[in-house]
Design a protein around this motif. Sequence first.
Motif, PDB file in Angstrom:
ATOM      1  N   PRO A  42      -6.100   0.617  -2.020  1.00 20.27           N
ATOM      2  CA  PRO A  42      -5.282   1.820  -2.216  1.00 20.27           C
ATOM      3  C   PRO A  42      -4.968   2.549  -0.910  1.00 20.27           C
ATOM      4  O   PRO A  42      -3.924   3.202  -0.787  1.00 20.27           O
ATOM      5  N   ASP A  45      -1.978   1.036   0.594  1.00 21.16           N
ATOM      6  CA  ASP A  45      -0.788   1.537  -0.087  1.00 21.16           C
ATOM      7  C   ASP A  45      -0.412   2.928   0.414  1.00 21.16           C
ATOM      8  O   ASP A  45       0.783   3.249   0.555  1.00 21.16           O
ATOM      9  N   ASP A  48       1.317   2.588   3.625  1.00 20.94           N
ATOM     10  CA  ASP A  48       2.681   2.102   3.386  1.00 20.94           C
ATOM     11  C   ASP A  48       3.278   1.461   4.640  1.00 20.94           C
ATOM     12  O   ASP A  48       4.314   1.903   5.155  1.00 20.94           O
ATOM     13  N   ARG A  72       2.490  -7.302   5.389  1.00 22.07           N
ATOM     14  CA  ARG A  72       3.636  -6.470   5.013  1.00 22.07           C
ATOM     15  C   ARG A  72       4.649  -6.336   6.152  1.00 22.07           C
ATOM     16  O   ARG A  72       5.573  -5.528   6.067  1.00 22.07           O
TER      17      ARG A  72
END
Length: 271
Positions: A42, A45, A48, A72
Amino acid sequence: MRGRAASECELIIVRYDTPSLMTWNARTYDGGFGYVSAHGAPLVDLLDPRPGERIVDLGCGTGVLTAEIASRGAHVLGIDGSPAMIEKALAQYPGLDFIVGDGRDFVVAQPYDAVFSNAALHWMGSEPDAVISSVREALAPGGRFVAEMGGAGNCAALTAAVSTAWREHGLPDPDLPWYFPTPAEYAGRLEKGGFVVRILEYFDRPTPLDECPNGAADWVRMFAGSLLHQLPAELIESLLRRVNELAAPALRRETGWMADYVRLRFAAVRR
């Protein structure tokens, strides 16, 4: 800063009530205590990461979350104070960059878009302001600092059992190697250190110690091994048995042992 503009964020403080020197064994850390990385998802996330961003993973351990951030599309530099951790990270993820470094005084050649840290800042508690200053210097203006660490009350039952067992064995109070600040304290340090705090969460995370057949004793061996290194060998087993006896009423369940973790998670932006 890439991604969400700072002006779109608001300061959020939430309290959830849901159920030094350290020589690390990298194999044990990844095996028996892999939940340290697993609970970091988390936080990634929240970070980001965007393609092309430059991100430091401070206290990267064996590189599990470094690799997740890189997947990512970000360019990631993993930094950890443990040569054993960095050695394993380099072996596991040969395409990524890792270096041994100290959170209190690490330096990067060019500014980064973000600094990320999971379950590491509480190990750098002797000089928390120096860590924050180093993070700020590593960031471009508007860069973000996203991290999770132990907060006030973290491992309270575990550390109380350790301290009591030490005293009962006629030993001085142990010099526990962690820094677990309150939300207000750490937010104040961040603001004083040149950051604007956008999100701050403070929550309980009871965590099963599934790979600890000897309960709290195994946890002490992994995370407080430096305390044991200072003691006569003949005392250690007796001490750890007593730690288990003292911690069991609070932390042992029918399904196994739990660690009484309390976490402090935040996102801040460099002014």
